[in-house]
Each structure stands twice: as structure tokens, then as C-alpha cells.
Design a protein around this motif. Structure first.
Motif, short mmCIF file in Angstrom:
data_model
loop_
_atom_site.label_atom_id
_atom_site.label_comp_id
_atom_site.label_asym_id
_atom_site.label_seq_id
_atom_site.Cartn_x
_atom_site.Cartn_y
_atom_site.Cartn_z
N GLY A 50 -13.94 14.95 15.16
CA GLY A 50 -15.14 14.17 15.87
C GLY A 50 -14.85 14.70 17.24
O GLY A 50 -16.03 14.42 18.11
N LEU A 51 -13.78 15.27 17.67
CA LEU A 51 -14.00 15.70 19.13
C LEU A 51 -14.19 17.05 19.15
O LEU A 51 -14.03 17.68 20.35
CB LEU A 51 -12.30 15.45 19.48
N GLY A 52 -14.27 17.79 17.98
CA GLY A 52 -14.58 19.13 18.08
C GLY A 52 -13.49 20.26 17.74
O GLY A 52 -13.57 21.23 18.00
N LEU A 53 -12.39 19.77 17.04
CA LEU A 53 -11.20 20.24 16.81
C LEU A 53 -10.90 20.51 15.18
O LEU A 53 -11.03 19.39 14.66
CB LEU A 53 -9.86 19.52 17.40
N GLU A 54 -11.25 21.66 14.95
CA GLU A 54 -11.51 21.92 13.18
C GLU A 54 -10.00 22.51 12.67
O GLU A 54 -9.29 23.32 13.35
CB GLU A 54 -12.43 23.43 13.18
N PHE A 55 -9.66 21.64 11.67
CA PHE A 55 -8.33 21.75 11.07
C PHE A 55 -8.35 23.27 10.36
O PHE A 55 -9.37 23.68 9.70
CB PHE A 55 -8.04 20.77 9.98
N GLU A 56 -7.49 24.03 10.66
CA GLU A 56 -7.24 25.40 10.14
C GLU A 56 -6.29 25.76 9.00
O GLU A 56 -6.13 26.56 8.36
CB GLU A 56 -7.17 26.37 11.22
N GLY A 57 -5.31 24.58 8.85
CA GLY A 57 -4.01 24.65 8.06
C GLY A 57 -2.77 24.28 8.68
O GLY A 57 -2.83 23.56 9.64
N GLU A 58 -1.63 24.50 8.05
CA GLU A 58 -0.37 24.20 8.38
C GLU A 58 0.56 25.20 8.36
O GLU A 58 0.47 26.22 7.67
CB GLU A 58 0.19 23.07 7.35
N THR A 59 1.38 25.21 9.34
CA THR A 59 2.43 26.15 9.18
C THR A 59 3.94 25.96 8.51
O THR A 59 3.72 24.95 7.74
CB THR A 59 3.22 26.36 10.75
N GLU A 60 4.74 26.72 8.22
CA GLU A 60 5.69 26.46 7.17
C GLU A 60 6.81 25.47 7.91
O GLU A 60 7.41 24.70 6.94
CB GLU A 60 6.44 27.83 7.16
N ASP A 61 6.72 25.17 9.03
CA ASP A 61 7.37 23.98 9.66
C ASP A 61 6.56 22.63 9.50
O ASP A 61 6.98 21.53 10.29
CB ASP A 61 7.64 24.28 11.04
N GLY A 62 5.32 22.58 8.86
CA GLY A 62 4.39 21.36 8.78
C GLY A 62 3.64 21.08 10.20
O GLY A 62 3.53 19.83 10.28
#
Length: 585
Positions: free
Chosen positions: A31-43
């Protein structure tokens, strides 16, 4: 666009919302304009950021935005600062290519592995974005305990460090990730980080260097010294930034200071001595911009009361007050409808480097309200798509020009002052066609493109210059954009469309150019007159003003020999230029 790694547990801790699971955080951040791209191996959660909101390049900045979003914080917050104890002295030997420095002292910061990683990530993301890969601005963060100042200058009070310039092999220091002393020149040749950033300082006669009483401890913008390396045991930090532009490094410094302040640190000012002036930094001045109520409602398609708008501004981390008498009671809780006359004075916090225009303020209101909450609606007036009248006029003019034997061109709108003025024998600031005040490019990519062109004829003459190996005659024309400074216009830039043509041949004369003009005016059913005039780009006595329907809109004539020689043209050239709108009905 930058992708930033965020520890969700740390985000929950900094926002104070332990009840939020990862999916809720992703939804709130979207909602703030930050788009989820995935996760790193460390979570760690990875989010892609818009390049404008550089204050969100760390978990601290993201947490601050979420607290405003949740309503936990409101309005502008400026960290308290202690009076300066450190002075950054800018020596006269500092490289001309990188003359600016800024910084701050940060005391009482609590660094663990997570917060140190976040600080390093913020530093590198700012380098990659606002710092233009360290070329425009570079950040150095040092353990203050390892720095000794005071006696660098006899008249110094408190502590001081010196920003200066040195010969490539003048001094040595132990850089980060190294165990032996190297000169700056050796760092660029032998150290991996030095090799990466060597191009920035490769052409410098003297390399940037920062000294304390113990010696060289930083080689900006390349690498810090190992002596002042920051660790989880560091509690007091010295932040220094060098660059090519004071505004840029000051804003980068603000973002760093706000992030460390969120960790409970105290910010201490520093003095920057440039010899002829002294600055106090960090610069936490709150700027103010204005936006009208009507513009907010028109852009968002939502009807607001003034107190609602003020509430939404405060939930965006801004402060706002109604600037006119008509809505003055909005702060006191009275409902009152906003109208076109209502204007808001909006205070902008020092870390917001993206608010440059009233539309940026409208965007903040929309995000605080929730773009998903805006109901789509059909426009009040239905229209059918079609070509704009100006586009129709341009197309018709081009058809006429090609019918007269001209080759239609499309040139760059950007040029240089040398091409627009000097080589055309015209002085800037004169009333001649093409002599207006130029629209300058603030940070030109090339010296060949420093201004927007004020007239189109120089572009055509440059094409003739590049085509001297082609067969003649060469009849070229263009319908294109021109612009000049005009403080009476809202944008301070007046844009027009001009029609220009050149005829390059062994027998080109004023009469040839005028005959083409007459044919164009006949085709558009307008009256043409060509009274005598003077223009430094044309031969005296062989130049006339172009008057269409009684209004002076251009010039026609034979180019001056000085212009021809400047462009290596060995044949006479007849030319004309006038405003496109003069052909409109």
C-alpha cells in the motif's frame, strides 16, 4: 529500481507491531508502494523501491513509514541535535573536482549485527542511487573513538579533522580489508575496492584525503582506513560525506542521521569550514511547499474537507496548515468544505528528498487515503479519441513542405550555447529570433547538450555541415519544438513549435526562400508580408521579417558568410523560420 533486504522481525520490533505476520507486512508495504520481490536464504524479505523514496532504503526508514501509516506517528519529526564539538576543515588543496564535504557526529548508538548490516546496506544503496555509484556523493562512517583531533589548527577549539588533497604517493594508510600500508595510488592498483572505484579519481591531479592528528584515515570516495572501522562495539560514530554537490551530500547525510536516530542515537552537529564561510551540519531545515485543495480533489477524484486533508498529510509524515482566511478554521475542527481558493502550506521533513512539486504532495495524500479506496468512475464528459489540432497542423505543414521539395527532418531539442548563439552570430538576451534567454540543463550529460534550443535553424545548419559530402541541392525543413526562459509563464519555460527551412545550392537567394514561404501561406490561406529587418545570422539587405496576418512571427533571408564559414559551407544558403501557430485558422 533498488531492491532492499528487510528483516521482518526487526521491522516488527521497530514499528512496535509484533502482531503483524509476514503477509500482513507485505500487504501494508504494498500500500505504500513497496513491491515484494522474494526472500533471501536467510529469511529476509526483499522489496523493490521506487527510486524517489530513498529514505526507505533501510529497515529504519521502512519502519518509520509504517508507523505513520498505522497512525502511531504524525507530522514532521526533527531529531534534537547537540551543539558542535567537531570541525571539518576544508583545505585549499582539496581537489576541484570534489570540493564539498558534510557530516555529523552520532553518539550513543546501539549496534548489533542486524543494525550494523542495515547501516552498511543503507550506505551502499545511497551510493548506488543518490550518490551515482559514489561519483556524486560518497559516505564514510568511522568509529569516533579511533579518531583524534584538536591540534590540526592552532586556533581550533574542540576537535577537528581536515579534508584535503594529496599526491597519489604522498602518504600511506591501512585500508579496510587489508593488513598492510598502501598509498592511495597503490589502493587503486592493488585493492579490490580500489580497482572498482578507480575511474572516479583517475583523472584527479590530487586525491581526496581526510586526516586527523594521527594521520590519513579516509580516502574518499574509494575506501576508509582500517583504524576507524566500525564494529558492533562502536557506540560513537563520525559520519563524513564528500561529493560534487553540497545539496546532494547534505540530503544523503540526513537520511543516515534519521536511520541512526531511530536506533536511539543522539545527533551532534559539526561545523564545516570552507575558508570564506562556515556551515553547520546536518542541515535539518524543514522546507515548505504549497498545494491547492482543488488540485488535490481534481487529481484524486475524491471530495475532501480541509481537516481531512491535513490529517492525511500528517499521516504521511508531513505537517500542513490552511494558508488562506476562508479555510482558517479547519485547524480548529470546523468542517467547512474546501474550495478552489483553499491552499495548504505543507512542511516537508529533511529526509524527504523526493518532494519537488505539488504533485508529490498530492501523491502523499492519495497514499495515506489509500489508492485502493478510490472508487473508479467515468469522466463527466465522454470523448472520442483523435488527433490534437496542433498535431493536425504539424502534419499538414509537413505535407506542404515535402510537396515543395523539402526533406522533412526531426532534430534533437537539446543543443549547446555555442551552436545556438556563437556559431549563428547571435548574442544571448537579444530580441532577435533565437536570441532569447536559454533554458539550461542543470546536469548535462554532455557539453554538446547543455540547453534547449531557442530556434530550429541552427539544427538545420548543423545537418548541412554534416552533409557537405552529399550532392546538392539540399532543401531541408523541420517542424519542431523550441523553448526559452520566460518568468511570466508558470513553468518559467515558454514552449513553441517552429517551422524552419534551408535551401543550400549554388544559386540560392532570398527570393527562393520567400517563394517557398508564399506557397506555404497560400496553402493555409493566410496573408504574408516581408518588410525589411536586420538579423545577425543573415546578410544585411537580404533579410526580412515574416509577418503572417499582420503579426511578426519569424525571419527569412540569406545566411551571413560568417555563419557559412563557421559551418564549412561553400555554397549560399537561403533560410526561413516562423511560428507554427501563425498558420492556424
Amino acid at each position: 529500481m533498488p531492491v532492499v533486504d528487510i528483516d521482518p522481525d526487526e521491522l516488527r520490533e521497530l514499528t512496535g507491531h509484533d502482531e503483524k505476520d509476514d503477509e500482513e507486512l507485505k500487504s501494508d508495504l504494498f500500500g505504500l508502494g513497496l513491491e515484494f520481490e522474494g526472500e533471501t536464504e536467510d529469511g529476509l524479505l526483499q522489496f523493490e523501491f521506487g527510486p524517489d523514496r530513498l529514505d526507505r532504503l533501510s529497515v529504519e526508514g521502512v519502519a518509520r513509514s509504517l508507523r505513520y501509516h498505522y497512525g502511531d506517528d504524525r507530522g514532521v519529526r526533527v531529531p534534537d541535535t547537540n551543539d558542535p564539538d567537531f570541525t571539518y576543515v576544508v583545505d585549499e588543496d582539496v581537489p576541484d573536482e570534489r570540493p564539498y564535504v558534510t557530516g555529523a557526529i552520532v553518539r550513543g548508538v546501539d549496534l548489533d549485527e542486524r543494525s550494523l548490516d542495515s547501516l552498511i546496506q543503507l550506505q551502499e544503496k545511497l551510493h548506488a542511487t543518490m550518490g551515482r555509484k559514489r561519483a556524486k556523493g560518497a559516505i564514510g562512517i568511522h568509529d569516533l573513538v579511533a579518531i583524534k583531533g584538536e591540534v590540526l589548527r592552532e586556533d581550533a577549539s574542540g576537535n577537528s579533522i581536515t579534508y584535503t588533497g594529496i599526491e597519489p604517493d604522498d602518504d600511506t594508510f591501512v585500508p579496510l580489508d587489508s593488513d598492510r600500508e598502501l598509498t592511495p595510488a597503490e589502493v587503486l592498483e592493488e585493492h579490490p575496492t580500489g580497482e572498482t572505484y578507480a575511474d572516479i579519481v583517475a583523472d584527479y591531479d590530487r586525491y581526496p584525503a581526510i586526516y586527523d592528528e594521527l594521520g590519513l584515515f579516509s580516502f574518499p570516495p574509494v575506501i576508509n582506513g582500517r583504524r576507524t572501522e566500525v564494529s558492533t562495539d562502536s557506540t560513537d560514530l563520525l559520519v563524513e560525506l564528500t561529493g560534487t554537490d553540497q545539496w546532494t551530500i547534505d540530503r544523503m547525510c540526513n537520511i543516515i542521521c534519521y536511520a541512526l536516530s531511530a536506533r536511539g542515537a543522539t545527533i551532534e552537529e559539526v561545523e564545516i569550514e570552507y575558508g570564506d564561510r562556515t556551515l553547520v551540519r546536518p542541515d535539518f531545515e524543514v522546507e515548505t511547499k504549497s498545494v491547492s485543495h482543488d488540485r488535490i480533489e481534481t487529481m484524486l477524484g475524491v471530495d475532501f474537507e480541509p481537516r481531512e486533508v491535513i490529517d492525511l498529510f500528517e499521516r504521511s509524515g508531513l505537517d500542513a496548515v490552511v494558508a488562506d482566511d476562508e479555510g482558517a478554521n479547519a485547524d480548529e475542527g470546523e468542517s467547512g468544505d474546501g474550495d478552489a481558493a483553499t491552499t495548504y502550506d505543507v512542511s516537508i521533513p529533511p529526509y524527504r528528498v523526493d518532494v519537488l512539486h505539488p504533485l508529490d504532495l498530492v501523491d502523499d495524500v492519495g497514499r495515506a487515503y489509500g489508492f485502493d479506496e478510490i472508487e473508479p468512475r467515468y469522466p463527466d464528459i465522454g470523448t472520442v479519441g483523435g488527433r490534437h489540432e496542433r498535431s493536425r497542423l504539424e502534419a499538414a505543414t509537413r505535407n506542404t513542405l515535402t510537396g515543395l521539395g523539402f526533406e522533412d527532418l526531426l532534430n534533437f531539442h537539446m543543443t549547446s550555447e555555442e551552436e545556438a548563439y556563437d556559431r549563428m552570430n547571435v548574442e544571448a538576451g537579444t530580441e532577435y529570433l533565437g536570441g532569447g534567454e536559454p533554458v539550461e540543463i542543470t546536469e548535462p550529460y554532455s557539453e554538446d547538450y547543455t540547453i534547449l534550443r531557442q530556434w530550429a535553424l541552427p539544427s538545420l545548419v548543423m545537418v548541412l555541415e554534416n552533409n557537405t559530402h552529399r550532392a546538392y541541392p539540399q532543401d531541408l525543413a523541420e517542424v519542431g519544438l523550441v523553448a526559452e526562459r520566460d518568468d511570466d509563464v508558470n513553468t518559467r519555460v515558454r514552449e513553441r513549435r517552429h517551422v524552419a527551412g534551408v535551401l543550400a545550392r549554388h544559386d540560392a537567394t532570398y527570393e527562393d526562400a520567400k517563394a517557398r514561404l508564399q506557397a506555404i501561406c497560400r496553402d493555409f490561406d493566410v496573408d504574408l508580408a516581408t518588410p525589411p529587418t536586420d538579423h545577425p545570422s543573415f546578410i544585411d539587405g537580404r533579410v526580412a521579417a515574416v509577418e503572417i496576418d499582420g503579426e511578426a512571427v519569424g525571419v527569412v533571408g540569406e545566411l551571413h558568410p560568417r555563419v557559412l564559414v563557421e559551418h564549412d559551407l561553400e555554397l549560399p544558403v537561403a533560410a526561413f523560420e516562423f511560428e507554427l501557430d501563425a498558420l492556424a485558422d
